[in-house]
Design a protein around this motif. Sequence first.
Motif, PDB file in Angstrom:
ATOM      1  N   LYS A   1       0.903  -0.986  -0.069  1.00 43.42           N
ATOM      2  CA  LYS A   1       0.229  -0.055   0.124  1.00 43.42           C
ATOM      3  C   LYS A   1       1.026   1.288  -0.128  1.00 43.42           C
ATOM      4  CE  LYS A   1      -3.947  -2.074   2.351  1.00 43.42           C
ATOM      5  NZ  LYS A   1      -3.615  -3.522   1.975  1.00 43.42           N
ATOM      6  N   PHE A   2       0.477   2.175  -0.770  1.00 43.27           N
ATOM      7  CA  PHE A   2       1.211   3.526  -0.992  1.00 43.27           C
ATOM      8  C   PHE A   2       0.414   4.582  -1.111  1.00 43.27           C
ATOM      9  CE2 PHE A   2       3.530   6.921  -3.122  1.00 43.27           C
ATOM     10  CZ  PHE A   2       4.615   7.006  -2.190  1.00 43.27           C
ATOM     11  N   THR A   3       0.107   5.506  -0.321  1.00 39.51           N
ATOM     12  CA  THR A   3      -0.742   6.582  -0.363  1.00 39.51           C
ATOM     13  C   THR A   3       0.100   8.085  -0.020  1.00 39.51           C
ATOM     14  OG1 THR A   3      -2.087   5.313   1.174  1.00 39.51           O
ATOM     15  CG2 THR A   3      -2.711   7.681   1.064  1.00 39.51           C
ATOM     16  N   PRO A   4       0.166   8.612  -1.262  1.00 41.71           N
ATOM     17  CA  PRO A   4       0.832   9.970  -1.113  1.00 41.71           C
ATOM     18  C   PRO A   4       0.025  10.976  -0.495  1.00 41.71           C
ATOM     19  CG  PRO A   4       0.202   9.399  -3.437  1.00 41.71           C
ATOM     20  CD  PRO A   4      -0.065   8.217  -2.391  1.00 41.71           C
ATOM     21  N   PHE A   5       0.565  11.952   0.193  1.00 39.88           N
ATOM     22  CA  PHE A   5      -0.265  12.910   0.513  1.00 39.88           C
ATOM     23  C   PHE A   5       0.593  14.206   0.244  1.00 39.88           C
ATOM     24  CE2 PHE A   5       1.355  11.185   4.203  1.00 39.88           C
ATOM     25  CZ  PHE A   5       1.965  12.266   5.000  1.00 39.88           C
ATOM     26  N   GLU A   6      -0.225  15.483   0.541  1.00 36.51           N
ATOM     27  CA  GLU A   6       0.600  16.694   0.192  1.00 36.51           C
ATOM     28  C   GLU A   6       2.009  17.063   0.479  1.00 36.51           C
ATOM     29  OE1 GLU A   6      -0.291  21.551   0.380  1.00 36.51           O
ATOM     30  OE2 GLU A   6      -1.942  20.347   0.739  1.00 36.51           O
ATOM     31  N   GLN A   7       2.463  16.912   1.794  1.00 35.59           N
ATOM     32  CA  GLN A   7       3.638  16.905   2.397  1.00 35.59           C
ATOM     33  C   GLN A   7       4.411  15.562   2.487  1.00 35.59           C
ATOM     34  OE1 GLN A   7       5.026  19.808   2.305  1.00 35.59           O
ATOM     35  NE2 GLN A   7       3.015  20.736   1.774  1.00 35.59           N
ATOM     36  N   GLY A   8       4.092  14.365   1.859  1.00 37.53           N
ATOM     37  CA  GLY A   8       4.655  13.398   2.286  1.00 37.53           C
ATOM     38  C   GLY A   8       3.903  11.935   1.706  1.00 37.53           C
TER      39      GLY A   8
END
Length: 124
Positions: free
Chosen positions: A38-45
């Motif tokens: 599982k890989f979840t990008p978000f705005e700061q990381g």
Amino acid sequence: MLAVKLLLVFGILSLMSVSVSAALLDNIFPTIMQEFYKFTPFEQGYRFSVEDPDGNGKREEMGVILNPGTPEQELVVMGTYSVYDEKTDTETVTMYTADKEGYKPRYMIKNRKLSANALKSAAG
């Protein structure tokens, strides 16, 4: 002429086996990725996790960009990974951080599971 025909036949068979193998991988790989990665990008990381299909290891981590857009900008990664050793019946869990100073393991915990015989003898 026969050699050319044989080369052509072997070439076609090779291409067919590659396409069959690729099709097989196209069907299996997404299932593996959905179940164990599982890989979840978000705005700061990002947030990331992966698990060994046989259950003997896993890793979870989170990366955050500190001070974005400044000269002090840096990526800080925090996470854990665990490995299970069947021979010793021990799971080792390591918690770590990584930043501009490098990788630093923070804690290492070893959990030994009690076998059925050990539980029986403890019970009396």
